[in-house]
Design a protein around this motif. Structure first.
Motif, PDB file in Angstrom:
ATOM      1  N   MET A  93       0.992  -1.358  -0.122  1.00  0.00           N
ATOM      2  CA  MET A  93       0.410   0.073   0.196  1.00  0.00           C
ATOM      3  C   MET A  93       0.946   0.884   0.323  1.00  0.00           C
ATOM      4  O   MET A  93       1.829   1.107   0.367  1.00  0.00           O
ATOM      5  N   THR A  94       0.882   2.426  -0.536  1.00  0.00           N
ATOM      6  CA  THR A  94       1.058   3.503  -1.153  1.00  0.00           C
ATOM      7  C   THR A  94       0.742   4.171   0.573  1.00  0.00           C
ATOM      8  O   THR A  94      -0.391   4.636   1.098  1.00  0.00           O
ATOM      9  N   SER A  95       1.584   5.334   1.064  1.00  0.00           N
ATOM     10  CA  SER A  95       1.268   5.350   1.923  1.00  0.00           C
ATOM     11  C   SER A  95       0.799   7.306   2.286  1.00  0.00           C
ATOM     12  O   SER A  95       0.856   7.941   0.599  1.00  0.00           O
ATOM     13  N   GLN A  96       0.199   7.480   2.846  1.00  0.00           N
ATOM     14  CA  GLN A  96      -0.867   9.377   2.694  1.00  0.00           C
ATOM     15  C   GLN A  96       0.234  10.290   2.612  1.00  0.00           C
ATOM     16  O   GLN A  96       1.282  10.295   3.319  1.00  0.00           O
ATOM     17  N   VAL A  97       0.043  11.205   2.100  1.00  0.00           N
ATOM     18  CA  VAL A  97       0.310  12.368   2.171  1.00  0.00           C
ATOM     19  C   VAL A  97      -0.298  13.386   2.777  1.00  0.00           C
ATOM     20  O   VAL A  97      -1.667  13.534   2.084  1.00  0.00           O
ATOM     21  N   SER A  98       0.127  13.920   3.696  1.00  0.00           N
ATOM     22  CA  SER A  98      -0.571  15.657   4.039  1.00  0.00           C
ATOM     23  C   SER A  98      -0.224  16.609   3.688  1.00  0.00           C
ATOM     24  O   SER A  98       0.613  17.419   3.332  1.00  0.00           O
ATOM     25  N   LYS A  99      -1.583  17.616   3.158  1.00  0.00           N
ATOM     26  CA  LYS A  99      -1.638  18.610   2.563  1.00  0.00           C
ATOM     27  C   LYS A  99      -1.483  19.480   2.565  1.00  0.00           C
ATOM     28  O   LYS A  99      -3.382  19.560   3.153  1.00  0.00           O
ATOM     29  N   THR A 100      -1.818  21.144   3.438  1.00  0.00           N
ATOM     30  CA  THR A 100      -2.544  21.719   3.118  1.00  0.00           C
ATOM     31  C   THR A 100      -3.097  22.810   2.502  1.00  0.00           C
ATOM     32  O   THR A 100      -3.060  23.547   1.195  1.00  0.00           O
ATOM     33  N   VAL A 101      -4.485  22.722   2.461  1.00  0.00           N
ATOM     34  CA  VAL A 101      -5.371  22.966   1.765  1.00  0.00           C
ATOM     35  C   VAL A 101      -6.012  24.819   1.652  1.00  0.00           C
ATOM     36  O   VAL A 101      -6.397  25.297   0.456  1.00  0.00           O
ATOM     37  N   LEU A 102      -6.037  25.591   2.928  1.00  0.00           N
ATOM     38  CA  LEU A 102      -6.782  26.768   3.223  1.00  0.00           C
ATOM     39  C   LEU A 102      -5.716  26.624   4.272  1.00  0.00           C
ATOM     40  O   LEU A 102      -5.779  26.216   5.127  1.00  0.00           O
ATOM     41  N   ARG A 103      -5.344  28.074   4.708  1.00  0.00           N
ATOM     42  CA  ARG A 103      -4.568  29.037   5.681  1.00  0.00           C
ATOM     43  C   ARG A 103      -5.305  29.785   5.871  1.00  0.00           C
ATOM     44  O   ARG A 103      -5.845  30.664   5.530  1.00  0.00           O
ATOM     45  N   LEU A 104      -6.074  29.593   7.504  1.00  0.00           N
ATOM     46  CA  LEU A 104      -6.331  31.524   8.115  1.00  0.00           C
ATOM     47  C   LEU A 104      -5.256  31.979   8.575  1.00  0.00           C
ATOM     48  O   LEU A 104      -5.056  31.150   9.625  1.00  0.00           O
ATOM     49  N   GLU A 105      -4.868  33.187   8.545  1.00  0.00           N
ATOM     50  CA  GLU A 105      -4.787  34.017   9.833  1.00  0.00           C
ATOM     51  C   GLU A 105      -5.250  34.092  11.315  1.00  0.00           C
ATOM     52  O   GLU A 105      -6.549  33.657  11.155  1.00  0.00           O
ATOM     53  N   ALA A 106      -4.875  34.182  12.441  1.00  0.00           N
ATOM     54  CA  ALA A 106      -5.001  34.250  13.192  1.00  0.00           C
ATOM     55  C   ALA A 106      -6.394  35.444  13.558  1.00  0.00           C
ATOM     56  O   ALA A 106      -7.612  35.161  14.101  1.00  0.00           O
ATOM     57  N   GLU A 107      -6.216  36.836  12.547  1.00  0.00           N
ATOM     58  CA  GLU A 107      -7.124  37.803  13.019  1.00  0.00           C
ATOM     59  C   GLU A 107      -8.472  36.779  11.754  1.00  0.00           C
ATOM     60  O   GLU A 107      -9.336  36.870  12.718  1.00  0.00           O
ATOM     61  N   GLU A 108      -8.099  36.152  10.781  1.00  0.00           N
ATOM     62  CA  GLU A 108      -9.778  35.757   9.930  1.00  0.00           C
ATOM     63  C   GLU A 108      -9.436  34.533  11.174  1.00  0.00           C
ATOM     64  O   GLU A 108     -11.280  34.255  11.249  1.00  0.00           O
ATOM     65  N   VAL A 109      -8.821  33.581  12.221  1.00  0.00           N
ATOM     66  CA  VAL A 109     -10.054  32.625  13.128  1.00  0.00           C
ATOM     67  C   VAL A 109     -10.891  33.608  13.938  1.00  0.00           C
ATOM     68  O   VAL A 109     -12.118  32.719  13.842  1.00  0.00           O
ATOM     69  N   GLN A 110     -10.069  33.872  14.553  1.00  0.00           N
ATOM     70  CA  GLN A 110     -11.528  34.832  15.107  1.00  0.00           C
ATOM     71  C   GLN A 110     -12.643  35.593  14.730  1.00  0.00           C
ATOM     72  O   GLN A 110     -13.306  36.170  16.077  1.00  0.00           O
TER      73      GLN A 110
END
Length: 553
Positions: free
Chosen positions: A1-18
């Motif tokens: 089996m091939t191993s999974q890879v992790s990819k960031t699809v969206l990043r929100l900065e702290a101001e947006e998170v709030q």
């Protein structure tokens, strides 16, 4: 089996998170415009792509939702509870593929991560070598059946050359070339994508087994086995190979293939990549979301379905909203959406050559004239025209039975008319006779089977099927070909909550469906333990339901 890879699809900065509010938030990735849903709960965040698992529609806020937890698909009104990632309409159906929401302890940012297996076709890559004229050819046979000649090997896809599919509902639109059965029996290998009878055709395989029972046949390792009915069918095939997904299968030093699963129906649907000397052919067959949407870009040839209409819905439904004008509007809209979706898919994948296939069936039996007139399908020529407008650089091929694509000639010069050889002018393209009686006699023989003299078959059958623990009651009425109740036919209730067979509907609240089944198909299905797809996809029943919801289970 091939191993999974992790990819960031969206990043929100702290101001947006709030600024995220409690409950549902819709967010768009500025770079690629892809949309995501973030659910902010009391103690955790959950997230997913804004894409319905049914047919890829976008979700919007559900105005009927009082709790602020569900979203509604704009395509078919499926509903998703984002707090649990469960679809609530239809009930007990799918779970949404969830993204990992990682809140940073250090800077307060939020990242949405997608776990992906690497694209398996990139394993052991091969450089594309120059091809000679005639080295790779694709010959269209009929429906989803293509013959691929690569070097000195011949491979056949999904051979349906004779007889009906789905009991008696589907018949071949195109007349296969006169030597199609000989070609099939001389193939080096056969790929069968899934268990539906327009791809796995037992009448075809019966004839094949007489000539060559040991022909190598390859299928994917689906949880619902493709050949589950083989023993019961009496067809003698001795060389069926079940292969794992995403692994190259080497045929010879130049030719290999890989079977991939469907993201929406991984239990049964598959698609295929074939590679010869570094040149790839992608055949997505009937997959709704092949390989969960991850597919190779820039392949040499892409084949896919296009027509729509491969279901009893909405033609076989009546009552409530299901007027003729509503059905006509729904069907027209669905076909248009499918045409646009296929155009966009081809545009995004940029194959060099595209061919629509696997939609060339007709409701030919006279008793299904209503279905034939109502179930309007997309035309391959219309889809190809749409693709050419959107992507003038892609060569499109609208195939006729016996027409041949020469890949080397097409790649060297897409304007070269000799790259596609059409059959001779006097070739018969469309079928006009189907041996109806031969196949209907077989169905009709089931009507008088001994078991149906005794009403106890009903309890025996549904207990054998084993479906229960679900708050649904059905009324089943046996009918003639025109869906008129059959004199002396059975008319009964099944309560799936406790698998009982009451004389009247229960007092409690329950979902209800009334199903009228053609007696010859119903009894053939019961007698042989076949799937109700023969009734439903084969247009041999009529349904009404209260409430009007889809019972996925």
């Amino acid at each position: 089996m091939t191993s999974q890879v992790s990819k960031t699809v969206l990043r929100l900065e702290a101001e947006e998170v709030q600024t995220l509010k409690d409950g549902i938030n819709f967010k768009k990735q500025p770079e690629d415009g892809k949309c995501y849903i973030i659910y902010k709960g009391k103690d955790k965040m959950r997230a997913c792509r804004n894409q319905c698992k049914h047919q890829g529609g976008l979700f919007i806020k559900d105005i009927e939702d009082m709790d602020g937890r569900t979203v509604r698909c704009t395509k078919h009104y499926w509903k998703l509870n984002v707090a649990t990632m469960e679809y609530v309409n239809p009930p007990d159906s799918f779970m949404q593929d969830e993204l990992e929401a990682v809140l940073s302890d250090t800077d307060g940012s939020l990242e949405l991560l997608e776990l992906n297996p690497p694209d398996p076709w990139t394993a052991e890559p091969r450089e594309a070598q120059e091809l000679h004229a005639g080295e790779i050819t694709l010959t269209y046979i009929t429906h989803a059946c293509m013959e691929l000649k690569a070097g000195n090997k011949r491979m056949m896809f999904d051979p349906w050359l004779t007889g009906p599919a789905f009991a008696r509902g589907w018949w071949l639109l195109h007349e296969p070339p006169s030597d199609a059965m000989d070609r099939l029996s001389q193939a080096d290998l056969i790929y069968i994508s899934h268990m539906h009878s327009d791809h796995l055709s037992y009448p075809t395989l019966q004839q094949l087994s007489m000539k060559r029972p040991d022909i190598p046949i390859y299928v994917g390792d689906t949880s619902r086995p493709v050949f589950w009915y083989l023993e019961k069918s009496g067809v003698n095939l001795t060389n069926i190979n079940v292969v794992p997904f995403g692994v190259w299968q080497n045929v010879d030093e130049h030719l290999r293939f890989m079977i991939l699963m469907d993201g929406v129906h991984p239990e049964m649907d598959t698609c295929l990549i074939v590679e010869y000397k570094g040149h790839m052919i992608l055949n997505t067959v009937d997959c709704t979301r092949p390989n969960n949407g991850r597919l190779p870009h820039g392949v040499d040839v892409m084949l896919s379905d296009f027509a729509g209409g491969a279901s009893g819905f909405p033609m076989t439904f009546h009552g409530g909203k299901y007027t003729e004008s509503w059905k006509a509007g729904f069907i027209k809209n669905e076909r248009k959406k499918l045409l646009n979706y296929k155009t966009q898919l081809v545009k995004s994948l940029q194959p060099k050559i595209y061919c629509p296939f696997a939609g060339y069936f007709t409701e030919a039996h006279p008793s299904d004239r209503y279905i034939k007139e109502t179930n309007i399908k997309n035309s391959a020529a219309d889809l190809n025209e749409s693709i050419r407008k959107s992507c003038p650089n892609i060569l499109t091929w609208t195939p006729s039975p016996g027409s041949v694509l020469d890949l080397a000639l097409a790649l060297n010069d897409p304007s070269n008319r000799s790259a596609i050889t059409e059959p001779p002018n006097d070739t018969k393209i469309y079928k006009d006779s189907w041996d109806f009686d031969l196949y209907l006699d077989e169905l009709n023989a089931s009507i008088s089977a001994e078991i149906f003299k005794y009403k106890s078959w009903i309890q025996y059958y549904y207990k054998w099927a084993g479906f229960k623990g679900y708050n649904l009651v059905i009324r089943v009425i046996e009918t003639d070909d025109d869906f008129e109740p059959l004199k002396g036919g059975y008319d009964y209730l099944v309560d799936f909550l406790d698998l009982s067979f009451p004389d009247v509907r229960p007092e409690r609240d329950h979902a209800f469906e009334e199903i009228k089944n053609r007696v010859n198909v119903m009894r053939h299905v019961v007698l042989n333990g076949r799937l109700w797809d023969d009734l439903y996809i084969g247009f041999s029943n009529r349904m009404s339901r209260d409430p009007d919801v889809y019972h996925h289970r």
